[in-house]
Design an enzyme around this catalytic site. Sequence first.
Site, PDB file in Angstrom:
ATOM      1  N   ARG A 143       0.970  -1.241  -0.046  1.00  0.00           N
ATOM      2  CA  ARG A 143       0.019  -0.027  -0.024  1.00  0.00           C
ATOM      3  C   ARG A 143       0.757   1.262  -0.229  1.00  0.00           C
ATOM      4  O   ARG A 143       1.587   1.593   0.980  1.00  0.00           O
ATOM      5  CB  ARG A 143      -0.863  -0.014   1.156  1.00  0.00           C
ATOM      6  CG  ARG A 143      -1.921   1.305   1.361  1.00  0.00           C
ATOM      7  CD  ARG A 143      -1.277   2.312   2.143  1.00  0.00           C
ATOM      8  NE  ARG A 143      -2.259   3.244   2.316  1.00  0.00           N
ATOM      9  CZ  ARG A 143      -2.292   4.384   2.746  1.00  0.00           C
ATOM     10  NH1 ARG A 143      -1.017   4.858   2.705  1.00  0.00           N
ATOM     11  NH2 ARG A 143      -3.199   5.346   2.996  1.00  0.00           N
ATOM     12  N   THR A 145       2.170   5.126   0.061  1.00  0.00           N
ATOM     13  CA  THR A 145       1.416   6.418   0.687  1.00  0.00           C
ATOM     14  C   THR A 145       0.034   6.879   0.003  1.00  0.00           C
ATOM     15  O   THR A 145       0.140   7.205  -1.177  1.00  0.00           O
ATOM     16  CB  THR A 145       2.512   7.326   0.930  1.00  0.00           C
ATOM     17  OG1 THR A 145       3.627   6.941   1.593  1.00  0.00           O
ATOM     18  CG2 THR A 145       2.081   8.400   1.780  1.00  0.00           C
ATOM     19  N   GLU A 146      -0.968   7.193   0.731  1.00  0.00           N
ATOM     20  CA  GLU A 146      -2.068   8.077   0.566  1.00  0.00           C
ATOM     21  C   GLU A 146      -2.735   7.095  -0.691  1.00  0.00           C
ATOM     22  O   GLU A 146      -3.514   7.755  -1.625  1.00  0.00           O
ATOM     23  CB  GLU A 146      -1.631   9.165   0.140  1.00  0.00           C
ATOM     24  CG  GLU A 146      -1.204  10.148   1.258  1.00  0.00           C
ATOM     25  CD  GLU A 146      -1.813  10.271   2.581  1.00  0.00           C
ATOM     26  OE1 GLU A 146      -3.060   9.933   2.767  1.00  0.00           O
ATOM     27  OE2 GLU A 146      -1.160  10.679   3.290  1.00  0.00           O
ATOM     28  N   LEU A 147      -2.264   5.750  -1.024  1.00  0.00           N
ATOM     29  CA  LEU A 147      -2.797   5.192  -1.884  1.00  0.00           C
ATOM     30  C   LEU A 147      -2.540   5.449  -3.318  1.00  0.00           C
ATOM     31  O   LEU A 147      -2.965   5.197  -4.286  1.00  0.00           O
ATOM     32  CB  LEU A 147      -4.395   4.886  -1.969  1.00  0.00           C
ATOM     33  CG  LEU A 147      -5.156   4.123  -0.778  1.00  0.00           C
ATOM     34  CD1 LEU A 147      -6.737   3.888  -1.202  1.00  0.00           C
ATOM     35  CD2 LEU A 147      -4.501   2.680  -0.587  1.00  0.00           C
ATOM     36  N   TRP A 297      -6.131   8.903  -2.887  1.00  0.00           N
ATOM     37  CA  TRP A 297      -7.545   8.573  -2.163  1.00  0.00           C
ATOM     38  C   TRP A 297      -7.870  10.100  -1.652  1.00  0.00           C
ATOM     39  O   TRP A 297      -8.847  10.210  -0.796  1.00  0.00           O
ATOM     40  CB  TRP A 297      -7.420   7.646  -0.829  1.00  0.00           C
ATOM     41  CG  TRP A 297      -6.787   7.583   0.036  1.00  0.00           C
ATOM     42  CD1 TRP A 297      -5.836   8.640   0.539  1.00  0.00           C
ATOM     43  CD2 TRP A 297      -6.912   6.767   1.374  1.00  0.00           C
ATOM     44  NE1 TRP A 297      -5.388   8.458   1.839  1.00  0.00           N
ATOM     45  CE2 TRP A 297      -6.077   7.494   2.109  1.00  0.00           C
ATOM     46  CE3 TRP A 297      -7.656   5.681   1.694  1.00  0.00           C
ATOM     47  CZ2 TRP A 297      -5.930   6.836   3.472  1.00  0.00           C
ATOM     48  CZ3 TRP A 297      -7.508   5.165   2.839  1.00  0.00           C
ATOM     49  CH2 TRP A 297      -6.565   5.404   3.674  1.00  0.00           C
TER      50      TRP A 297
END
Length: 412
Positions: A143, A145-147, A297
């Site tokens: 995953r 950072t921040e998607l 995201w």
Amino acid sequence: MRNICLYFQVHQPFRLRNFPFFDIGENGDYFDEAANRALLRKVAQKCYLPANKLLLDLFRKHGKDFRVSFSISGTILDQFERYMPEVTESFQKLADTGNVEFLSETYAHSLAAMKNKDEFIRQVNAHAEKIESLFGQRPLAFRNTELVYADFIGETVHDMGYKVMLTEGADWVLGWRSPNYLYRSHVRPDLKLLLKNYRLSDDIAFRFSDRNWMEWPLTSDKFVHWLNAILEEEEIVNLFMDYETFGEHQWTDTGIFDFLEELPGKVLKKGFGFITPSEAAFLPDEGPLSIPYPVSWADEERDLTAWLGNDMQQDAFDTLYELEDKVVRCQDVRLKRDWLYLQTSDHFYYMCTKHFSDGEVHKYFNPYESPFDAFINYMNVLADFSLKMDTVNEIQQALYPSERNYGSKLSV
């Protein structure tokens, strides 16, 4: 069988202290120890400890039928170790149940993937080692950072050995397609992609306590009814959110913990199963997905403008990574640690000037009066950091003149 992938992000940055221009060159510390300790303790008491206790009870109640996944940044793991080791212990109890998958991410919760591939790889490897040492799992899923995802990031992640990656199911990415399927990377077909169902996720994470929302109050029965309305052939619903949703973003008196306590049993009764990202990678995929431009995201745009959308942010970002050569040559462990913490994406988020539909989100836990204040403070810190690096590297060169590359591997 339809599946729910329930994923939680756990992160707090090391926030900077007020660092005026006249402190540059005065050999001061960069981070606000008192504020970081106080905020960590506050969030831990409101969210991490009670939410972990509730999850542990739910695992005992539902056994292996209920599973969740976590991505825990290196910065907050370091804060747990420094300020509240009991929080780490509570996550270890969850790990011992076998019901939790821990994901890999960048150690510093950084945007290194957008600027420096080598630094990105170093941080991901350091984070994976930290997770394995604390929780006995070597992460299998990734995953960012921040998607944040784009095809070029997927290439690197795949080449590091990961088989599945989480990202945002933004409308501009999917078009007519549904986020409720497994996809595969267009550039690396062996890399599977799980896309966040942002509508259902944000119903919990952002709208749960909004009394102006036409669906308020959100009950577990209503939410399960929405899940059950999803087409049978849509095989996975990805509910991704900050763990701080429980108790911090949505306070206890909103009923958020009651909602979480009731949800697994009611979901299971409807014939859904819970699945982790690495398990989801074995589902049949719906086909290739190309994402040539970065998606995240954040905010309505689901892009990088929350962190790199104005000249201040881009100037700070460029200045930070211009220091990388100095850091690689440095042997000072403390300065390397500072370098990591200075890369955390929150520092750039505080400089955001998007104060319209997303303004309230950008104010949350923001220690600055304005984006300009955040920028000036950060640039003062970078100026001081650069001076320290010059001094240390000059001393190293004088002591060890034959050495040319003191630290190709950054330590954490």
